[in-house]
Structures are given as structure tokens and as C-alpha cells.
Design a protein around this motif. Structure first.
Motif, PDB file in Angstrom:
ATOM      1  N   VAL A   3       0.839  -1.199   0.000  1.00  0.00           N
ATOM      2  CA  VAL A   3       0.000   0.000   0.000  1.00  0.00           C
ATOM      3  C   VAL A   3       0.876   1.251   0.000  1.00  0.00           C
ATOM      4  O   VAL A   3       0.608   2.209  -0.728  1.00  0.00           O
ATOM      5  N   LEU A   4       1.927   1.245   0.805  1.00  0.00           N
ATOM      6  CA  LEU A   4       2.812   2.414   0.837  1.00  0.00           C
ATOM      7  C   LEU A   4       3.514   2.619  -0.499  1.00  0.00           C
ATOM      8  O   LEU A   4       3.670   3.741  -0.966  1.00  0.00           O
ATOM      9  N   GLY A   5       3.955   1.543  -1.102  1.00  0.00           N
ATOM     10  CA  GLY A   5       4.673   1.649  -2.361  1.00  0.00           C
ATOM     11  C   GLY A   5       3.797   2.010  -3.545  1.00  0.00           C
ATOM     12  O   GLY A   5       4.266   2.579  -4.515  1.00  0.00           O
ATOM     13  N   ALA A   6       2.530   1.666  -3.485  1.00  0.00           N
ATOM     14  CA  ALA A   6       1.628   1.955  -4.604  1.00  0.00           C
ATOM     15  C   ALA A   6       1.378   3.446  -4.763  1.00  0.00           C
ATOM     16  O   ALA A   6       1.090   3.922  -5.847  1.00  0.00           O
ATOM     17  N   GLY A   7       1.481   4.190  -3.662  1.00  0.00           N
ATOM     18  CA  GLY A   7       1.317   5.629  -3.731  1.00  0.00           C
ATOM     19  C   GLY A   7      -0.100   6.072  -3.985  1.00  0.00           C
ATOM     20  O   GLY A   7      -0.322   7.143  -4.552  1.00  0.00           O
ATOM     21  N   ALA A  80      11.071  -1.079  -4.771  1.00  0.00           N
ATOM     22  CA  ALA A  80      11.666  -1.392  -3.471  1.00  0.00           C
ATOM     23  C   ALA A  80      10.599  -1.836  -2.475  1.00  0.00           C
ATOM     24  O   ALA A  80      10.780  -2.822  -1.752  1.00  0.00           O
ATOM     25  N   PHE A  81       9.481  -1.129  -2.435  1.00  0.00           N
ATOM     26  CA  PHE A  81       8.407  -1.518  -1.525  1.00  0.00           C
ATOM     27  C   PHE A  81       7.843  -2.890  -1.899  1.00  0.00           C
ATOM     28  O   PHE A  81       7.497  -3.689  -1.029  1.00  0.00           O
ATOM     29  N   THR A  82       7.751  -3.172  -3.182  1.00  0.00           N
ATOM     30  CA  THR A  82       7.241  -4.476  -3.614  1.00  0.00           C
ATOM     31  C   THR A  82       8.184  -5.593  -3.199  1.00  0.00           C
ATOM     32  O   THR A  82       7.751  -6.622  -2.675  1.00  0.00           O
ATOM     33  N   VAL A  83       9.485  -5.390  -3.419  1.00  0.00           N
ATOM     34  CA  VAL A  83      10.473  -6.404  -3.030  1.00  0.00           C
ATOM     35  C   VAL A  83      10.453  -6.609  -1.525  1.00  0.00           C
ATOM     36  O   VAL A  83      10.451  -7.746  -1.041  1.00  0.00           O
TER      37      VAL A  83
END
Length: 131
Positions: A3-7, A80-83
Motif C-alpha cells: 500500500v505504501l509503495g503503490a502511492g 523497493a516496496f514491492t520487493v
């Protein structure tokens, strides 16, 4: 992490989400390090807890380095957030597998879950003094 990485969050929700995530991560780390020694037999407790702490410190050093490698590879913040979202998912799967293994242990085996809990507390640890 996804959720954080999706923006897709607004600025106020994003800040609240980051603060909440940081609280849970710090609390989880503190909880894990405080109970790490209880999983080891008494003779090995200090050594086991020290090893657990040192492994956590290695992870604390490797995480930012790995984040830099991911960003340098051109994946960006979303990549990076996904990894990094894979790491907690793998941890959950490993803990579920360990729980299943522990349930299958015979009651008398070391590390088995037993119906009777040992007596704990300061009074149980002190020998009786006869006067």
C-alpha cells in the motif's frame, strides 16, 4: 508495504499509515528481542538470545543496503516496496510451518507445546529456607 509503495494514499493518510507501520515494526522488534531467550534451554539462554540479537543487527544493516541496491537497479520506490513486501510474507509462511511442526512434536519432546505450564515466578526459583 504494498500500500505504501503503490502511492495511492493521500498525504494525510500516507503519514498516518507510515506512523502506524513504524509503531508496529518497532513494537514487534522489541517484543521479539525481549522473549527470544525464553525459547532456549536454561543452559543456552544467554548465548541463544545474544545470537538472536546479533542476527537482528545484521538484518538492520543489510536492509538499508539492499534498499540502495534495489534503487540503484532502477526499480524505484515502488519496486523497493514491492520487493520488501515479500519479506514479511515469507516470514508468515515460515512461522506457520514452524507452528505445524511444533504441534506434531510428542508432549515429552523439547520445544513441544504441553497442556501443563511449568510454575514460574521468583518464588518458584528460590529454594525454601528452613528456620
Amino acid at each position: 508495504m504494498l500500500v505504501l509503495g503503490a502511492g495511492v494514499l493521500g498525504p494525510a493518510v500516507y503519514v498516518a499509515f507510515v506512523i502506524g507501520a513504524k509503531m508496529f515494526i518497532n513494537s514487534g522488534y522489541g517484543g521479539i528481542t525481549s522473549i527470544a531467550g525464553t525459547f532456549y534451554p536454561t543452559a543456552l539462554r544467554a548465548n541463544g538470545a545474544a545470537w538472536a540479537s546479533s542476527v537482528a543487527k545484521v538484518g538492520a544493516m543489510a536492509g538499508p543496503w539492499l534498499g540502495g541496491v534495489i534503487l540503484d537497479a532502477g526499480l524505484g520506490a515502488r519496486g523497493a516496496f514491492t520487493v520488501f513486501s515479500v519479506c514479511p510474507a515469507v516470514m508468515v509462511l515460515v512461522l506457520l510451518a514452524l507452528g505445524r511442526v511444533q504441534r506434531r512434536l510428542p508432549a515429552e519432546a523439547e520445544g513441544a507445546l504441553s497442556a501443563e505450564l511449568p510454575e514460574t515466578g521468583l518464588a518458584a526459583a528460590r529454594p525454601a529456607v528452613q528456620t
